[in-house]
Design a protein around this motif. Structure first.
Motif, PDB file in Angstrom:
ATOM      1  N   ILE A 204      27.489  31.781  50.650  1.00  0.00           N
ATOM      2  CA  ILE A 204      28.110  32.275  49.527  1.00  0.00           C
ATOM      3  C   ILE A 204      29.438  31.793  49.931  1.00  0.00           C
ATOM      4  CG2 ILE A 204      29.347  34.077  48.472  1.00  0.00           C
ATOM      5  CD1 ILE A 204      26.952  35.695  49.196  1.00  0.00           C
ATOM      6  N   TYR A 205      30.289  31.608  51.307  1.00  0.00           N
ATOM      7  CA  TYR A 205      31.447  31.025  51.766  1.00  0.00           C
ATOM      8  C   TYR A 205      31.320  29.709  51.460  1.00  0.00           C
ATOM      9  CZ  TYR A 205      35.121  29.508  54.587  1.00  0.00           C
ATOM     10  OH  TYR A 205      36.454  28.869  54.952  1.00  0.00           O
ATOM     11  N   GLU A 206      30.296  28.887  51.805  1.00  0.00           N
ATOM     12  CA  GLU A 206      30.209  27.518  51.667  1.00  0.00           C
ATOM     13  C   GLU A 206      30.172  27.058  50.297  1.00  0.00           C
ATOM     14  OE1 GLU A 206      29.822  24.912  53.980  1.00  0.00           O
ATOM     15  OE2 GLU A 206      30.320  26.349  55.351  1.00  0.00           O
ATOM     16  N   LYS A 207      29.864  27.845  49.280  1.00  0.00           N
ATOM     17  CA  LYS A 207      30.154  27.364  48.037  1.00  0.00           C
ATOM     18  C   LYS A 207      31.422  27.870  47.397  1.00  0.00           C
ATOM     19  CE  LYS A 207      25.231  28.498  46.692  1.00  0.00           C
ATOM     20  NZ  LYS A 207      24.470  29.167  45.780  1.00  0.00           N
ATOM     21  N   ASN A 208      32.154  28.596  48.049  1.00  0.00           N
ATOM     22  CA  ASN A 208      33.652  28.975  47.602  1.00  0.00           C
ATOM     23  C   ASN A 208      34.690  28.528  48.510  1.00  0.00           C
ATOM     24  OD1 ASN A 208      33.254  30.994  45.271  1.00  0.00           O
ATOM     25  ND2 ASN A 208      31.846  31.286  46.770  1.00  0.00           N
ATOM     26  N   LYS A 209      34.551  27.456  49.463  1.00  0.00           N
ATOM     27  CA  LYS A 209      35.397  26.880  50.395  1.00  0.00           C
ATOM     28  C   LYS A 209      36.651  26.335  49.521  1.00  0.00           C
ATOM     29  CE  LYS A 209      33.389  25.466  54.629  1.00  0.00           C
ATOM     30  NZ  LYS A 209      33.009  24.414  55.455  1.00  0.00           N
ATOM     31  N   ASP A 210      36.545  25.988  48.554  1.00  0.00           N
ATOM     32  CA  ASP A 210      37.792  25.365  47.537  1.00  0.00           C
ATOM     33  C   ASP A 210      38.654  26.669  47.211  1.00  0.00           C
ATOM     34  OD1 ASP A 210      36.968  22.824  47.808  1.00  0.00           O
ATOM     35  OD2 ASP A 210      35.758  22.964  45.927  1.00  0.00           O
ATOM     36  N   VAL A 211      38.037  27.847  47.242  1.00  0.00           N
ATOM     37  CA  VAL A 211      38.876  28.977  46.807  1.00  0.00           C
ATOM     38  C   VAL A 211      39.421  29.668  47.934  1.00  0.00           C
ATOM     39  CG1 VAL A 211      38.638  31.146  45.627  1.00  0.00           C
ATOM     40  CG2 VAL A 211      37.218  29.247  44.610  1.00  0.00           C
ATOM     41  N   ALA A 323      34.047  28.208  33.061  1.00  0.00           N
ATOM     42  CA  ALA A 323      34.602  29.291  32.396  1.00  0.00           C
ATOM     43  C   ALA A 323      34.109  30.661  32.566  1.00  0.00           C
ATOM     44  CB  ALA A 323      35.086  28.893  30.733  1.00  0.00           C
ATOM     45  N   VAL A 324      32.645  30.528  32.332  1.00  0.00           N
ATOM     46  CA  VAL A 324      31.664  31.466  32.707  1.00  0.00           C
ATOM     47  C   VAL A 324      32.035  31.960  34.192  1.00  0.00           C
ATOM     48  CG1 VAL A 324      29.498  32.208  32.850  1.00  0.00           C
ATOM     49  CG2 VAL A 324      30.091  30.956  30.814  1.00  0.00           C
ATOM     50  N   GLU A 325      32.005  31.145  35.028  1.00  0.00           N
ATOM     51  CA  GLU A 325      31.997  31.658  36.489  1.00  0.00           C
ATOM     52  C   GLU A 325      33.458  32.278  36.685  1.00  0.00           C
ATOM     53  OE1 GLU A 325      32.163  29.883  41.197  1.00  0.00           O
ATOM     54  OE2 GLU A 325      30.786  28.893  39.700  1.00  0.00           O
ATOM     55  N   TYR A 326      34.321  31.635  36.201  1.00  0.00           N
ATOM     56  CA  TYR A 326      35.752  32.150  36.366  1.00  0.00           C
ATOM     57  C   TYR A 326      35.959  33.617  35.759  1.00  0.00           C
ATOM     58  CZ  TYR A 326      40.652  32.794  36.171  1.00  0.00           C
ATOM     59  OH  TYR A 326      42.284  33.109  36.207  1.00  0.00           O
ATOM     60  N   HIS A 327      35.264  33.828  34.524  1.00  0.00           N
ATOM     61  CA  HIS A 327      35.334  35.025  33.700  1.00  0.00           C
ATOM     62  C   HIS A 327      34.559  36.053  34.544  1.00  0.00           C
ATOM     63  CE1 HIS A 327      35.847  38.134  30.850  1.00  0.00           C
ATOM     64  NE2 HIS A 327      34.516  37.817  30.394  1.00  0.00           N
ATOM     65  N   ALA A 328      33.190  35.733  35.165  1.00  0.00           N
ATOM     66  CA  ALA A 328      32.629  36.619  35.662  1.00  0.00           C
ATOM     67  C   ALA A 328      33.320  37.281  37.168  1.00  0.00           C
ATOM     68  CB  ALA A 328      31.276  35.866  36.397  1.00  0.00           C
ATOM     69  N   LYS A 329      33.860  36.307  37.838  1.00  0.00           N
ATOM     70  CA  LYS A 329      34.732  36.768  39.057  1.00  0.00           C
ATOM     71  C   LYS A 329      35.742  37.492  39.003  1.00  0.00           C
ATOM     72  CE  LYS A 329      32.667  33.014  42.127  1.00  0.00           C
ATOM     73  NZ  LYS A 329      32.920  32.000  42.817  1.00  0.00           N
ATOM     74  N   LYS A 330      36.367  37.235  37.697  1.00  0.00           N
ATOM     75  CA  LYS A 330      37.639  37.921  37.399  1.00  0.00           C
ATOM     76  C   LYS A 330      37.499  39.439  36.900  1.00  0.00           C
ATOM     77  CE  LYS A 330      41.586  36.854  36.922  1.00  0.00           C
ATOM     78  NZ  LYS A 330      42.747  36.951  37.845  1.00  0.00           N
ATOM     79  N   ASP A 332      35.057  41.015  38.271  1.00  0.00           N
ATOM     80  CA  ASP A 332      34.444  41.637  39.415  1.00  0.00           C
ATOM     81  C   ASP A 332      35.661  41.839  40.387  1.00  0.00           C
ATOM     82  OD1 ASP A 332      32.305  43.006  40.567  1.00  0.00           O
ATOM     83  OD2 ASP A 332      32.305  41.429  42.005  1.00  0.00           O
ATOM     84  N   GLY A 333      36.848  41.244  39.990  1.00  0.00           N
ATOM     85  CA  GLY A 333      38.048  41.641  40.785  1.00  0.00           C
ATOM     86  C   GLY A 333      38.227  40.621  41.888  1.00  0.00           C
ATOM     87  N   VAL A 334      37.633  39.372  41.718  1.00  0.00           N
ATOM     88  CA  VAL A 334      37.695  38.522  42.788  1.00  0.00           C
ATOM     89  C   VAL A 334      38.921  37.576  42.711  1.00  0.00           C
ATOM     90  CG1 VAL A 334      36.764  36.406  43.835  1.00  0.00           C
ATOM     91  CG2 VAL A 334      35.344  38.181  43.132  1.00  0.00           C
ATOM     92  N   ASN A 335      39.725  37.553  43.812  1.00  0.00           N
ATOM     93  CA  ASN A 335      41.047  36.571  43.710  1.00  0.00           C
ATOM     94  C   ASN A 335      40.724  35.162  43.899  1.00  0.00           C
ATOM     95  OD1 ASN A 335      43.710  36.163  44.005  1.00  0.00           O
ATOM     96  ND2 ASN A 335      44.040  36.475  45.984  1.00  0.00           N
ATOM     97  N   VAL A 336      40.515  34.608  42.546  1.00  0.00           N
ATOM     98  CA  VAL A 336      40.063  33.418  42.420  1.00  0.00           C
ATOM     99  C   VAL A 336      41.117  32.553  41.137  1.00  0.00           C
ATOM    100  CG1 VAL A 336      38.507  33.884  40.638  1.00  0.00           C
ATOM    101  CG2 VAL A 336      38.272  31.933  41.822  1.00  0.00           C
ATOM    102  N   THR A 337      41.276  31.443  41.514  1.00  0.00           N
ATOM    103  CA  THR A 337      42.316  30.454  40.803  1.00  0.00           C
ATOM    104  C   THR A 337      41.478  29.491  39.690  1.00  0.00           C
ATOM    105  OG1 THR A 337      42.540  28.676  42.165  1.00  0.00           O
ATOM    106  CG2 THR A 337      43.711  30.507  42.363  1.00  0.00           C
ATOM    107  N   GLN A 338      42.036  29.241  38.628  1.00  0.00           N
ATOM    108  CA  GLN A 338      41.497  28.579  37.622  1.00  0.00           C
ATOM    109  C   GLN A 338      41.123  27.008  38.190  1.00  0.00           C
ATOM    110  OE1 GLN A 338      43.312  28.591  33.603  1.00  0.00           O
ATOM    111  NE2 GLN A 338      42.873  30.715  33.579  1.00  0.00           N
ATOM    112  N   SER A 339      42.352  26.684  38.941  1.00  0.00           N
ATOM    113  CA  SER A 339      42.228  25.159  39.673  1.00  0.00           C
ATOM    114  C   SER A 339      41.013  24.955  40.588  1.00  0.00           C
ATOM    115  CB  SER A 339      43.673  24.819  40.288  1.00  0.00           C
ATOM    116  OG  SER A 339      43.678  25.990  40.991  1.00  0.00           O
ATOM    117  N   ALA A 340      40.740  26.146  41.278  1.00  0.00           N
ATOM    118  CA  ALA A 340      39.725  26.024  42.283  1.00  0.00           C
ATOM    119  C   ALA A 340      38.573  25.955  41.461  1.00  0.00           C
ATOM    120  CB  ALA A 340      39.848  27.135  43.212  1.00  0.00           C
ATOM    121  N   ILE A 341      38.342  26.733  40.599  1.00  0.00           N
ATOM    122  CA  ILE A 341      36.878  26.821  39.782  1.00  0.00           C
ATOM    123  C   ILE A 341      36.732  25.380  38.914  1.00  0.00           C
ATOM    124  CG2 ILE A 341      35.391  27.778  38.200  1.00  0.00           C
ATOM    125  CD1 ILE A 341      35.619  29.538  40.768  1.00  0.00           C
TER     126      ILE A 341
END
Length: 365
Positions: A204-211, A323-330, A332-341
Motif C-alpha cells: 500500500i505504501y509503495e502505491k502512495n509514495k507520492d503522497v 477524482a474517485v480515488e481522491y473522494h474515497a480517501k477524503k 475515509d479521513g486520509v490526509n491526501v492532496t489533489q496534486s499528489a493524486i
C-alpha cells in the motif's frame, strides 16, 4: 522492611546491600516514574474524552464508528471499544479536517500545562506497527520495529509480563511524561500473520509514495488499516464475514459483466457516442482497480458506479479515476492532496478538482 545488613530475601545467602538492594531501588524508581506518567495520561485522556462527547461532535462520533467498525454488531464491536476510543480521539478526521485531539488542543492550549501539551503532541505522532521483542531487562524491554526497521525500548514493561523474547506483537507506542509506553492493548501475533501484514503495508505504501514521503508518516495517517487487522485478529468471525463479502462481491461483479455482455450484444446497433461512453466508463473502472489500494477499492468502485449510472460522463478517463480515488480517501479521513493524486493519474490538479466537485455534489457515502 529488609535492613541493609539483613540476609537478602532472594535466599542467595548474601547481605541485602550486596545483593538485591540496588535492583530494588531501581525498580522502585521505575515504578514511581511509570505511575506518575500513568496518572497524567489518565487525566488528560479523560479531559479529551469529555470534550469529544460534546453535542457538536455527535455526528462525527457516529461517522467515526461507521469508518472504524467492520461489522454492524454491537456485541462483537464491544471487544474493540478501547481501540475505537484511541482512533476516534487521535486519528479520525472530522468535517473540519482536524482530529478531535487537535481541535481540543487549539481550543484549550492556554489552559493546558506543559505536561498535558507534551502528552497530546506525542500521541499525535504515534502509530501502530509490528514489534519483535529482542530483550526484556529489569527496567526496560528492547523491541525492534519490523516495518521501520529500527530498535525502540519501552519502560512500562508490565504490559509484556506474559510475553517472551522473540515474540511478535502489534502495538502503538508513545512517550508519556518521559516514559515510553503502549497506549493501546498489545496483541501477540504469529510469524505468518506478521509476514502478511508487513507485505500488505509495504504494498500500500509503495502505491502512495507520492503522497507520503516516509513510511512513518504513512503509518501515522493510516492507523485505520491496522485497526482493521486488529479486529480480524481479535474476532475470527470478522475474517469469515470479510471472506464471504468478498466472495459475494466477486459473484456480483461476474453477474454484472455477464449482463454487460448480453446488453452489448443487444445494443450493437446503438450510436457511436453511446459505445464510446461505455468504453470510457469501463476504462475508468480499470484505472481505479489498477491504481487504488485494496482498502479503498470497494468504496471507490461504489462511488463510480453510482455516479456514472445517473450522470453523463464527459472528459478523460484519468480525470474521473483520479477524482474517485481522491473522494474515497477524503471520505475515509486520509490526509491526501489533489496534486499528489493528480500526479499519480497524470492529470492536472485542476482537472481532478473539477471532476471531484461534480462527484461530491451528488454522492455521499
Amino acid at each position: 522492611m529488609v535492613g541493609r545488613n539483613d540476609l537478602c530475601p532472594c535466599n542467595s545467602g548474601k547481605k541485602y546491600k550486596k545483593c538485591c538492594l540496588n535492583k530494588d531501588k531501581k525498580n522502585s524508581m521505575l515504578k514511581q516514574k511509570v505511575d506518575f506518567s500513568q496518572k497524567h495520561d489518565i487525566s488528560i485522556t479523560q479531559k479529551l474524552y469529555a470534550y469529544s462527547r460534546k453535542d457538536k461532535f455527535y455526528d462525527e462520533y457516529i461517522n467515526a464508528q461507521h469508518k472504524f467498525y467492520i461489522v454492524d454488531d454491537k456485541e462483537i464491536n464491544s471487544k474493540f471499544n478501547s481501540f475505537f476510543n484511541t482512533y476516534y480521539l487521535q486519528d479520525y478526521i472530522t468535517s473540519d479536517n482536524k482530529t478531535i485531539a487537535i481541535s481540543f488542543f487549539e481550543e484549550n492550549k492556554n489552559k493546558l500545562n506543559v505536561i498535558e501539551k507534551n502528552i497530546l503532541k506525542s500521541k499525535l505522532k504515534s502509530y501502530i506497527t509490528i514489534y519483535k521483542i529482542l530483550n526484556i531487562e529489569e527496567d526496560k524491554a528492547v523491541l525492534k520495529d519490523l516495518i521501520l526497521d529500527k530498535e525502540m525500548y519501552i519502560e512500562d514493561i508490565n504490559v509484556l509480563k506474559d510475553l517472551k523474547v522473540g515474540e511478535l506483537i502489534i502495538g502503538r507506542m508513545a512517550n508519556v511524561v518521559e516514559v515510553n509506553k503502549f497506549i493501546d492493548t498489545v496483541l501477540s501475533i504469529s510469524e505468518k500473520i506478521k509476514d502478511v501484514i508487513v507485505a500488505d503495508i509495504n504494498n500500500i505504501y509503495e502505491k502512495n509514495k507520492d503522497v507520503y514521503k516516509h513510511m512513518e508518516t504513512f503509518l501515522i495517517y493510516n492507523t485505520n488499516i491496522f485497526y482493521k487487522y486488529i479486529q480480524q485478529l481479535i474476532d475470527p468471525e470478522i475474517g469469515t464475514y470479510l471472506k464471504e463479502k468478498k466472495k459475494a462481491s466477486n459473484a456480483e461483479e461476474k453477474n454484472i459483466e455477464e449482463n454487460n455482455i448480453e446488453e452489448n450484444n443487444i445494443e450493437k446497433q446503438a450510436d457511436t457516442k453511446k459505445t464510446d461512453d461505455s468504453q470510457e466508463e469501463c476504462e475508468v473502472k480499470n484505472l481505479i482497480k489498477e491504481n487504488i489500494e485494496d482498502a479503498y477499492l470497494e468504496v471507490a468502485l461504489t462511488i463510480w458506479e453510482e455516479y456514472k449510472n445517473n450522470n453523463e460522463v464527459k472528459g478523460t478517463e484519468n480525470g474521473w479515476a483520479s477524482a474517485v480515488e481522491y473522494h474515497a480517501k477524503k471520505e475515509d479521513g486520509v490526509n491526501v492532496t489533489q496534486s499528489a493524486i493528480a500526479k499519480k493519474y497524470k492529470v492536472s490538479p485542476s482537472t481532478l478538482g473539477k471532476r471531484y466537485k461534480e462527484i461530491k455534489s451528488i454522492h455521499k457515502i
